[in-house]
Design an enzyme around this catalytic site. Structure first.
Site, PDB file in Angstrom:
ATOM      1  N   SER A   1     -86.937   1.883  -0.336  1.00 23.49           N
ATOM      2  CA  SER A   1     -86.468   2.256   1.054  1.00 23.49           C
ATOM      3  C   SER A   1     -85.417   0.970   1.644  1.00 23.49           C
ATOM      4  O   SER A   1     -85.863  -0.110   1.348  1.00 23.49           O
ATOM      5  CB  SER A   1     -87.589   2.700   2.038  1.00 23.49           C
ATOM      6  OG  SER A   1     -88.355   1.374   2.097  1.00 23.49           O
TER       7      SER A   1
ATOM      8  N   CYS B   1     -82.749   9.219  -4.538  1.00 22.29           N
ATOM      9  CA  CYS B   1     -82.005   8.578  -3.621  1.00 22.29           C
ATOM     10  C   CYS B   1     -80.632   9.037  -3.487  1.00 22.29           C
ATOM     11  O   CYS B   1     -80.136   9.118  -2.342  1.00 22.29           O
ATOM     12  CB  CYS B   1     -81.875   7.026  -4.127  1.00 22.29           C
ATOM     13  SG  CYS B   1     -81.398   6.907  -5.948  1.00 22.29           S
TER      14      CYS B   1
ATOM     15  N   GLU C   1     -83.058   9.382   6.150  1.00 22.23           N
ATOM     16  CA  GLU C   1     -83.347   9.844   4.937  1.00 22.23           C
ATOM     17  C   GLU C   1     -84.879  10.568   4.724  1.00 22.23           C
ATOM     18  O   GLU C   1     -85.744   9.860   5.291  1.00 22.23           O
ATOM     19  CB  GLU C   1     -83.474   8.767   4.068  1.00 22.23           C
ATOM     20  CG  GLU C   1     -83.681   9.183   2.452  1.00 22.23           C
ATOM     21  CD  GLU C   1     -83.592   7.789   1.440  1.00 22.23           C
ATOM     22  OE1 GLU C   1     -84.533   7.057   2.063  1.00 22.23           O
ATOM     23  OE2 GLU C   1     -83.235   7.984   0.597  1.00 22.23           O
TER      24      GLU C   1
ATOM     25  N   LYS D   1     -93.740  -4.889 -10.653  1.00 24.54           N
ATOM     26  CA  LYS D   1     -94.628  -4.070  -9.663  1.00 24.54           C
ATOM     27  C   LYS D   1     -94.311  -2.744  -9.370  1.00 24.54           C
ATOM     28  O   LYS D   1     -93.373  -2.428  -8.519  1.00 24.54           O
ATOM     29  CB  LYS D   1     -94.732  -4.812  -8.362  1.00 24.54           C
ATOM     30  CG  LYS D   1     -95.996  -4.412  -7.647  1.00 24.54           C
ATOM     31  CD  LYS D   1     -95.962  -4.504  -6.021  1.00 24.54           C
ATOM     32  CE  LYS D   1     -95.165  -3.301  -5.225  1.00 24.54           C
ATOM     33  NZ  LYS D   1     -95.951  -2.115  -5.552  1.00 24.54           N
TER      34      LYS D   1
ATOM     35  N   GLU E   1     -81.494  -1.771  -4.455  1.00 26.17           N
ATOM     36  CA  GLU E   1     -80.929  -0.542  -4.523  1.00 26.17           C
ATOM     37  C   GLU E   1     -81.949   0.415  -3.401  1.00 26.17           C
ATOM     38  O   GLU E   1     -83.193   0.450  -3.640  1.00 26.17           O
ATOM     39  CB  GLU E   1     -81.125   0.335  -5.901  1.00 26.17           C
ATOM     40  CG  GLU E   1     -80.684  -0.369  -7.129  1.00 26.17           C
ATOM     41  CD  GLU E   1     -79.175  -0.203  -7.040  1.00 26.17           C
ATOM     42  OE1 GLU E   1     -78.635   0.521  -6.450  1.00 26.17           O
ATOM     43  OE2 GLU E   1     -78.557  -1.012  -7.901  1.00 26.17           O
TER      44      GLU E   1
END
Ligand code: NAD
Length: 505
Positions: free
Chosen positions: A252, A309, A408, A198, A274
């Site tokens: 996220s 990231c 972040e 996906k 991750e």
């Protein structure tokens, strides 16, 4: 659109634009060996951040599509058409897949750039080759991985083998759409699993196209499926699915945590995550080359518009050189001015969508309200293009407790934090919920190793930023995730260990 010679790529904006004008966008799901619309017939608009143009409308998959894809994946897995091939056979197919990605390099690069805004030069020279390499490297490794024999008494044999886990659902983000997908699908397919991918609703086009290339390479129907759609619909359906054995994710931290809940609420599927980062880049006064350190600090926050990231979003600088170093960074950032993403000279492209641009602008306001000093950038630019562009931005006088230093942002916003001792630098660096990556710049080998060992991060770079290769594992400590992508360690996620015990009569 095939092209076997990458040096034949267009050399200028007009050339890329002309190629873009010829592109036909496949916008359907790829399920059990065929492209098809979402079962409910729903679609969502795919908007280019370059100019706000609707590129196409993409199939918006839902629970019914997830059920169909998982059933097809399960049937293919159980049939053995892929799962029971010899590793050398799977290797040959995946090598062809990698070759086809290289051969369609211009087209795939264009899809990435038009869909999510990154500069075409990077899409062509980073994303396409890294995707092909991830698949090729993994394919080449798969017939070199052996099982084990346990240390048994001599009348027994204990065989320790790895078996494919079954049906793998892979949910990926939009910042490196193909690379993130490849880091999952390469080891999943190489080890014999069936996969339902996906892609992010913000960047579905390249994944949809990859499905046809996988098919052309010889991956059998049902073994690799692609379901575009939203996280809360088809993503959630896959994560809660009772017949998905393993869920792998890049995205996220908030969504990662939700996926752990979904696994617990359903079939305890294995979940490998991750997630986010807020990586510290630590520069000591004795760094071997301050100019190089500044150039890499600039690239660490501006490359891919900061939508990385591992972005070096917290720059920790020894106070004795802070003013000088900020001057060097500002100078380095002049090579990272936003430009038209289809211009091969552009280094900083468009932000993926309006929501992400709003988020970045909001954080720039938060930084000012928190009392940090804006020393560079801070403005949205090129609005006349209809596209979404923001200047790389630098804040000085940041303390690690400020929101711009702890949360972040996922955009080109750099927080500069001063320090006086190595102990202080390490304490600040580790004072984060994240632990994805970190860097340290120093000429002192003892400082380098002392700090590298103390840093709580999955990747640590000494005197450079963002190194790595398929040969090394990638992933995070703490809330940056679990498990590792890349390298032979990635195979751990996609296989179950089996102990087979034999007593010799
Ligand atoms: P995101 O978490 O919003 O979305 C990631 C994917 O999850 C998308 O495909 C989305 O549709 C899906 N999703 C969202 N909600 C879901 C739900 N409830 N159930 C199932 N699926 C759901 O992340 P993003 O904005 O696409 O990407 C940015 C994030 O990705 C950043 O936090 C970044 O740090 C992280 N990232 C991490 C790595 C890494 O390797 N650690 C690499 C790249 C990006």
């Amino acid at each position: 659109m095939t092209q076997t010679n990458p040096s034949a790529s267009p050399a200028d904006l007009a050339g890329w634009q002309a190629l873009a004008n010829q592109l036909a966008f496949e916008n359907r799901a790829y399920l059990n060996g065929d492209y098809q619309p979402a079962s409910g017939g729903e679609t969502f608009p795919c908007i280019s951040p370059l100019d706000g143009r609707e590129l196409t409308r993409v199939a918006s998959c839902n629970q019914a599509d997830a059920d169909l894809a998982v059933a097809a994946a399960r049937e293919a897995f159980d049939s053995g058409v892929w799962s029971r091939l010899a590793p050398t056979q799977r290797k040959a197919v995946l090598q062809r897949f990698a070759d086809l990605i290289d051969a369609h390099g211009d087209e795939l690069a264009l899809l990435e750039t038009l869909d999510m805004g990154k500069p075409i030069a990077h899409a062509r020279t980073v994303d396409v080759p890294a995707t092909a390499r991830a698949i090729r490297w993994t394919a080449e490794a798969i017939d070199k991985v052996y099982g084990e024999l346990a240390a048994t008494p001599h009348d027994q044999i204990g065989m320790i083998s790895r078996e494919p886990i079954g049906v793998v659902a892979a949910i990926v983000p939009w910042n490196f759409p193909m690379i993130m997908a490849a880091w999952k699908i390469a080891p999943a397919l190489a080890t014999g699993n069936s996969v339902v991918l996906k892609p992010s609703e913000k960047s579905p086009l390249s994944a949809i196209r990859l499905a046809a290339l996988a098919h052309e390479a010889g991956i059998p129907a049902g073994v690799f499926n692609v379901l575009p759609g939203f996280g809360h619909t088809v993503g959630k359906a896959l994560a809660l699915h009772m017949d998905v054995d393993c869920l792998v994710f890049t995205g996220s931290t908030n969504v990662a945590k939700q996926l752990m809940i979904y696994a617990g609420q359903s079939n305890m599927k294995r979940v490998w995550l991750e997630a986010g980062g807020k990586s510290p880049n630590i520069v000591f006064a004795d760094a071997p080359d301050l100019k190089k350190a500044a150039a890499e600090a600039a690239s660490a926050i501006a490359f891919n518009q900061g939508e990385v990231c591992t972005a070096g979003s917290r720059l920790l600088v020894e106070n004795s050189i802070r003013a000088e170093f900020i001057g060097l960074i500002r100078e380095a950032l002049t090579t990272w001015r936003p430009g038209h993403p289809l211009d091969p000279g552009t280094t900083c492209g468009a932000i993926v969508d309006q929501a992400q641009l709003d988020r970045i602008i909001e954080y720039i306001g938060i930084g000012q309200a928190e009392g940090a000093t804006l020393v560079e950038g801070g403005q949205r630019v090129m609005q006349d293009t209809g596209g979404l562009f923001v200047q790389p931005t630098v804040f000085d006088g940041v303390s690690n407790g400020m929101r711009i230093a702890s949360e972040e942002i996922f955009g080109p916003v750099l927080s500069v934090i001063g320090f006086d001792t190595a102990e202080e630098a390490v304490a600040i660096a580790n004072d984060s919920i994240y632990g994805l990556a970190a860097a340290v710049w120093t000429s002192n080998i003892n400082t380098a190793h002392k700090v590298a060992k103390a840093l709580r991060a999955g990747s640590v770079w000494i005197n450079h930023y963002d190194g790595g290769d398929m040969t090394a594992p990638f992933g995070g400590f703490k809330q940056s995730g679990n498990g590792r992508d890349k390298s032979l360690h990635a195979f751990d996620k996609y296989t179950e260990l089996k102990a087979t015990w034999l007593l010799i009569e």
